[in-house]
Structure formats: structure tokens, C-alpha cells
Write a protein that holds these residues in place. Structure first.
Motif, PDB file in Angstrom:
ATOM      1  N   LEU A  45      -6.645   6.552  -2.717  1.00 28.03           N
ATOM      2  CA  LEU A  45      -6.228   5.471  -1.827  1.00 28.03           C
ATOM      3  C   LEU A  45      -5.155   4.613  -2.479  1.00 28.03           C
ATOM      4  O   LEU A  45      -4.150   4.279  -1.846  1.00 28.03           O
ATOM      5  N   VAL A  46      -5.353   4.283  -3.732  1.00 24.34           N
ATOM      6  CA  VAL A  46      -4.359   3.490  -4.456  1.00 24.34           C
ATOM      7  C   VAL A  46      -3.047   4.264  -4.564  1.00 24.34           C
ATOM      8  O   VAL A  46      -1.969   3.712  -4.335  1.00 24.34           O
ATOM      9  N   ALA A  47      -3.118   5.540  -4.867  1.00 23.55           N
ATOM     10  CA  ALA A  47      -1.903   6.357  -4.989  1.00 23.55           C
ATOM     11  C   ALA A  47      -1.169   6.454  -3.662  1.00 23.55           C
ATOM     12  O   ALA A  47       0.060   6.490  -3.632  1.00 23.55           O
ATOM     13  N   GLU A  53       4.981   1.262  -9.463  1.00 25.43           N
ATOM     14  CA  GLU A  53       5.131  -0.068 -10.058  1.00 25.43           C
ATOM     15  C   GLU A  53       4.043  -1.028  -9.591  1.00 25.43           C
ATOM     16  O   GLU A  53       3.952  -2.153 -10.074  1.00 25.43           O
ATOM     17  N   GLY A  54       3.236  -0.634  -8.601  1.00 26.32           N
ATOM     18  CA  GLY A  54       2.145  -1.475  -8.126  1.00 26.32           C
ATOM     19  C   GLY A  54       2.399  -2.160  -6.798  1.00 26.32           C
ATOM     20  O   GLY A  54       1.529  -2.839  -6.277  1.00 26.32           O
ATOM     21  N   GLY A  55       3.591  -1.989  -6.237  1.00 28.36           N
ATOM     22  CA  GLY A  55       3.901  -2.620  -4.951  1.00 28.36           C
ATOM     23  C   GLY A  55       3.274  -1.856  -3.793  1.00 28.36           C
ATOM     24  O   GLY A  55       2.962  -0.674  -3.896  1.00 28.36           O
ATOM     25  N   LEU A  56       3.077  -2.558  -2.686  1.00 30.81           N
ATOM     26  CA  LEU A  56       2.510  -1.919  -1.503  1.00 30.81           C
ATOM     27  C   LEU A  56       3.524  -0.998  -0.843  1.00 30.81           C
ATOM     28  O   LEU A  56       4.702  -1.303  -0.777  1.00 30.81           O
ATOM     29  N   ARG A  57       3.043   0.101  -0.325  1.00 31.25           N
ATOM     30  CA  ARG A  57       3.875   1.016   0.460  1.00 31.25           C
ATOM     31  C   ARG A  57       3.651   0.658   1.927  1.00 31.25           C
ATOM     32  O   ARG A  57       2.813   1.238   2.601  1.00 31.25           O
TER      33      ARG A  57
END
Length: 84
Positions: A45-47, A53-57
């Protein structure tokens, strides 16, 4: 090879085998299996929703929300038709 050396070798092999069996028994516990699957699902889910870089897609999240809304609308329409 002396009898003492053979006994030590057997004891070491027995110890390694015991460790392996204990590890396999631990991994086969249903609670542990579920925990591993939950961790794997969280990582996926995170991937899927975050950049490296940690930003939302945002585009992926928006597409998922749109798909859920679309399925909900279709389900409501099907329900209404069945009631008539």
C-alpha cells in the motif's frame, strides 16, 4: 577422528537442527503468518501510494477513489432496478 570429536560434531548438528525446527514451527503459526501478510500488504500500500521520496501519489489515490465511487454508483443503480 576421535570419538570425542564425533560426539561434538553430532551435538553441533543436533543443535543446528533444533534451531531450524524451532524456526519453522514459529513461522508456521497462524498468528505469525497473518502478521507477515499484514506487513506485506502495508508495504504494498505504501509503495502504491507514495513516491520513493515519501510524497503522496495523488494521481493514484484519485484514481482509486474514483474507482470506488464508480463501483458504489453502479451497485446503487443495480439495487434500484431490483426493487422495481
Amino acid at each position: 577422528m576421535s570419538a570425542s570429536a564425533i560426539e561434538q560434531e553430532i551435538d553441533a548438528a543436533r543443535s543446528r537442527l533444533e534451531t531450524t525446527v524451532n524456526e519453522l514451527a514459529y513461522r508456521a503459526q497462524p498468528k505469525v503468518i497473518v502478521q507477515r501478510q499484514v506487513e506485506d500488504l502495508k508495504a504494498k500500500l505504501v509503495a502504491a501510494t507514495r513516491t520513493p521520496e515519501g510524497g503522496l501519489r495523488v494521481e493514484r489515490i484519485g484514481a482509486a477513489v474514483a474507482a470506488v465511487v464508480g463501483v458504489a454508483v453502479v451497485a446503487c443503480l443495480v439495487r434500484r432496478r431490483r426493487r422495481r
